[in-house]
Scaffold this motif. Structure first.
Motif, PDB file in Angstrom:
ATOM      1  N   GLY A 150      73.697  60.608  70.287  1.00 51.00           N
ATOM      2  CA  GLY A 150      74.392  60.184  71.021  1.00 51.00           C
ATOM      3  C   GLY A 150      75.087  60.615  72.295  1.00 51.00           C
ATOM      4  O   GLY A 150      75.090  59.996  73.332  1.00 51.00           O
ATOM      5  N   LEU A 151      75.215  62.033  72.434  1.00 54.43           N
ATOM      6  CA  LEU A 151      75.391  62.678  73.487  1.00 54.43           C
ATOM      7  C   LEU A 151      74.060  62.660  74.511  1.00 54.43           C
ATOM      8  O   LEU A 151      74.178  62.598  75.839  1.00 54.43           O
ATOM      9  N   GLY A 152      73.013  62.361  73.969  1.00 50.11           N
ATOM     10  CA  GLY A 152      72.006  62.077  74.900  1.00 50.11           C
ATOM     11  C   GLY A 152      72.100  60.845  75.501  1.00 50.11           C
ATOM     12  O   GLY A 152      71.257  60.751  76.732  1.00 50.11           O
ATOM     13  N   TYR A 153      72.273  59.942  74.905  1.00 48.21           N
ATOM     14  CA  TYR A 153      72.615  58.555  75.624  1.00 48.21           C
ATOM     15  C   TYR A 153      74.070  58.155  76.055  1.00 48.21           C
ATOM     16  O   TYR A 153      74.084  57.280  76.764  1.00 48.21           O
ATOM     17  N   ALA A 154      74.879  59.148  76.167  1.00 46.95           N
ATOM     18  CA  ALA A 154      76.231  59.075  76.522  1.00 46.95           C
ATOM     19  C   ALA A 154      76.433  59.127  78.074  1.00 46.95           C
ATOM     20  O   ALA A 154      77.341  58.693  78.712  1.00 46.95           O
ATOM     21  N   GLY A 155      75.598  59.733  78.637  1.00 54.03           N
ATOM     22  CA  GLY A 155      75.393  59.901  80.136  1.00 54.03           C
ATOM     23  C   GLY A 155      76.950  60.536  80.548  1.00 54.03           C
ATOM     24  O   GLY A 155      77.423  61.578  80.313  1.00 54.03           O
ATOM     25  N   THR A 156      77.523  59.922  81.807  1.00 55.25           N
ATOM     26  CA  THR A 156      78.908  60.382  82.239  1.00 55.25           C
ATOM     27  C   THR A 156      80.011  59.658  81.831  1.00 55.25           C
ATOM     28  O   THR A 156      80.986  59.829  82.313  1.00 55.25           O
ATOM     29  N   ASP A 157      79.812  59.030  80.700  1.00 52.90           N
ATOM     30  CA  ASP A 157      81.064  58.349  80.002  1.00 52.90           C
ATOM     31  C   ASP A 157      81.858  59.433  79.161  1.00 52.90           C
ATOM     32  O   ASP A 157      81.564  59.646  78.329  1.00 52.90           O
ATOM     33  N   TRP A 158      82.611  60.248  79.793  1.00 54.52           N
ATOM     34  CA  TRP A 158      83.230  61.462  79.615  1.00 54.52           C
ATOM     35  C   TRP A 158      84.060  61.496  78.500  1.00 54.52           C
ATOM     36  O   TRP A 158      84.215  62.269  77.665  1.00 54.52           O
ATOM     37  N   THR A 159      84.852  60.233  78.203  1.00 53.51           N
ATOM     38  CA  THR A 159      85.556  59.891  76.800  1.00 53.51           C
ATOM     39  C   THR A 159      84.747  60.012  75.717  1.00 53.51           C
ATOM     40  O   THR A 159      84.928  60.765  74.686  1.00 53.51           O
TER      41      THR A 159
ATOM     42  N   MET B  96      72.896  77.275  70.302  1.00 59.29           N
ATOM     43  CA  MET B  96      72.240  76.517  71.617  1.00 59.29           C
ATOM     44  C   MET B  96      73.392  76.008  72.277  1.00 59.29           C
ATOM     45  O   MET B  96      73.581  75.719  73.528  1.00 59.29           O
ATOM     46  N   LEU B  97      74.020  74.929  71.397  1.00 58.98           N
ATOM     47  CA  LEU B  97      75.028  74.138  71.876  1.00 58.98           C
ATOM     48  C   LEU B  97      76.229  75.007  72.407  1.00 58.98           C
ATOM     49  O   LEU B  97      76.653  74.728  73.370  1.00 58.98           O
ATOM     50  N   LEU B  98      76.593  75.941  71.669  1.00 56.88           N
ATOM     51  CA  LEU B  98      77.894  76.897  72.008  1.00 56.88           C
ATOM     52  C   LEU B  98      77.564  77.439  73.345  1.00 56.88           C
ATOM     53  O   LEU B  98      78.546  77.628  74.180  1.00 56.88           O
TER      54      LEU B  98
ATOM     55  N   ALA C 157      73.184  64.898  58.829  1.00 53.89           N
ATOM     56  CA  ALA C 157      73.072  63.473  59.485  1.00 53.89           C
ATOM     57  C   ALA C 157      74.024  63.180  60.587  1.00 53.89           C
ATOM     58  O   ALA C 157      73.417  62.410  61.603  1.00 53.89           O
ATOM     59  N   LEU C 158      75.406  63.698  60.422  1.00 55.35           N
ATOM     60  CA  LEU C 158      76.366  63.462  61.362  1.00 55.35           C
ATOM     61  C   LEU C 158      75.611  64.272  62.836  1.00 55.35           C
ATOM     62  O   LEU C 158      75.808  63.539  63.852  1.00 55.35           O
ATOM     63  N   GLY C 159      75.371  65.413  62.345  1.00 56.81           N
ATOM     64  CA  GLY C 159      74.929  66.173  63.746  1.00 56.81           C
ATOM     65  C   GLY C 159      73.637  65.590  64.576  1.00 56.81           C
ATOM     66  O   GLY C 159      73.828  65.672  65.732  1.00 56.81           O
ATOM     67  N   ILE C 160      72.935  65.032  63.752  1.00 58.98           N
ATOM     68  CA  ILE C 160      71.872  64.466  64.181  1.00 58.98           C
ATOM     69  C   ILE C 160      72.240  63.083  64.943  1.00 58.98           C
ATOM     70  O   ILE C 160      71.725  62.962  66.259  1.00 58.98           O
TER      71      ILE C 160
ATOM     72  N   SER D 168      70.483  65.167  78.970  1.00 57.69           N
ATOM     73  CA  SER D 168      70.423  64.246  77.976  1.00 57.69           C
ATOM     74  C   SER D 168      69.305  64.822  77.031  1.00 57.69           C
ATOM     75  O   SER D 168      69.543  64.671  75.892  1.00 57.69           O
ATOM     76  N   GLY D 169      68.335  65.251  77.649  1.00 53.77           N
ATOM     77  CA  GLY D 169      66.994  65.896  76.955  1.00 53.77           C
ATOM     78  C   GLY D 169      67.756  67.129  75.775  1.00 53.77           C
ATOM     79  O   GLY D 169      67.373  67.181  74.818  1.00 53.77           O
ATOM     80  N   PHE D 170      68.482  67.864  76.657  1.00 53.09           N
ATOM     81  CA  PHE D 170      69.224  69.150  75.939  1.00 53.09           C
ATOM     82  C   PHE D 170      69.634  68.643  74.801  1.00 53.09           C
ATOM     83  O   PHE D 170      69.462  69.240  73.525  1.00 53.09           O
ATOM     84  N   PHE D 171      70.592  67.634  74.838  1.00 54.52           N
ATOM     85  CA  PHE D 171      71.484  67.122  73.767  1.00 54.52           C
ATOM     86  C   PHE D 171      70.472  66.425  72.637  1.00 54.52           C
ATOM     87  O   PHE D 171      70.613  66.698  71.336  1.00 54.52           O
ATOM     88  N   MET D 172      69.328  65.664  73.045  1.00 60.11           N
ATOM     89  CA  MET D 172      68.449  65.331  71.995  1.00 60.11           C
ATOM     90  C   MET D 172      67.670  66.264  71.444  1.00 60.11           C
ATOM     91  O   MET D 172      67.354  65.933  70.059  1.00 60.11           O
ATOM     92  N   VAL D 173      67.310  67.393  71.989  1.00 64.44           N
ATOM     93  CA  VAL D 173      66.665  68.406  71.436  1.00 64.44           C
ATOM     94  C   VAL D 173      67.264  69.111  70.156  1.00 64.44           C
ATOM     95  O   VAL D 173      66.978  69.593  69.283  1.00 64.44           O
ATOM     96  N   LEU D 174      68.750  69.177  70.244  1.00 64.15           N
ATOM     97  CA  LEU D 174      69.385  69.571  69.366  1.00 64.15           C
ATOM     98  C   LEU D 174      69.183  68.870  67.904  1.00 64.15           C
ATOM     99  O   LEU D 174      69.435  69.717  67.230  1.00 64.15           O
TER     100      LEU D 174
END
Length: 190
Positions: free
Chosen positions: A80-89, A17-19, A72-75, A154-160
């Motif tokens: 984190g990706l769900g909350y990162a927004g547009t902080d591209w770094t 799904m991510l790839l 655990a790291l993946g979760i 954001s939701g897409f990343f959190m669903v992972l």
């Protein structure tokens, strides 16, 4: 067997799904279209780089413990990706971490099979497990667009995190004694 199949299925759902959807999700989040493919490059680069230390660690540490840590790291990365927004770094750092926390399990899953089955059954068990995983790859690739449409980037990343949490629970269901090959077992199997 069902726990191992669940680990394969759910990890492959999250990984594919991510790839499959990463460039589209990054474009939807506001990254310029010409930069979005760098997400796929980043996650795969880290996956490849992590293969070297993982190949050293896998025969030396408990596969179960290693998988628990990676899930655990993946979760954490997904949330984190769900909350990162547009902080591209931050987004690209987390995408890199996904190479280990979501994709790294691809390297360790077969060790789970090695520890759970006698030598005579390993090839069949591995084949069936990979087959179930391939079903997860198809499912993950197919449902990603729906989650992106329903919940946004954001939701897409959190669903992972959902299939990763399910895979983590499935790893916990695998008998601890069966998750590490006996010393010398790998050399006898080959």
């Amino acid at each position: 067997t069902l726990a191992i199949w669940s680990v394969y299925l759910l990890n492959w759902v999250a990984w594919f799904m991510l790839l499959s959807w990463l460039p589209t999700v990054l474009k939807a989040a506001g990254l310029p279209a010409d930069q979005a493919p760098m997400g796929t490059f980043t996650v795969n680069l880290v996956f490849i780089v992590c293969a070297f230390p993982l190949s050293y660690l896998m025969p030396r540490v408990s596969t179960r413990t290693l998988l628990i840590a990676m899930f655990a790291l993946g979760i954490a990365v997904s949330l984190g990706l769900g909350y990162a927004g547009t902080d591209w770094t931050l987004v690209f750092i987390l995408i890199g971490a996904a190479g280990l926390g979501i994709g790294g399990q691809q390297l360790a899953l077969n060790y789970l099979v090695i520890g759970a089955y006698p030598t005579a059954l390993r090839a069949t068990a591995t084949g069936w497990s990979i087959g179930v995983g391939r079903a997860g790859a198809i499912i993950g690739s197919a449902i990603g667009g729906s989650f992106l449409g329903w919940f946004g980037p954001s939701g897409f990343f959190m669903v992972l995190a959902v299939p990763l949490a399910g895979a983590l629970l499935a790893v916990l269901a695998v008998d601890n004694k069966s998750s590490q090959p006996a010393p010398g077992e790998l050399s006898r199997a080959h």
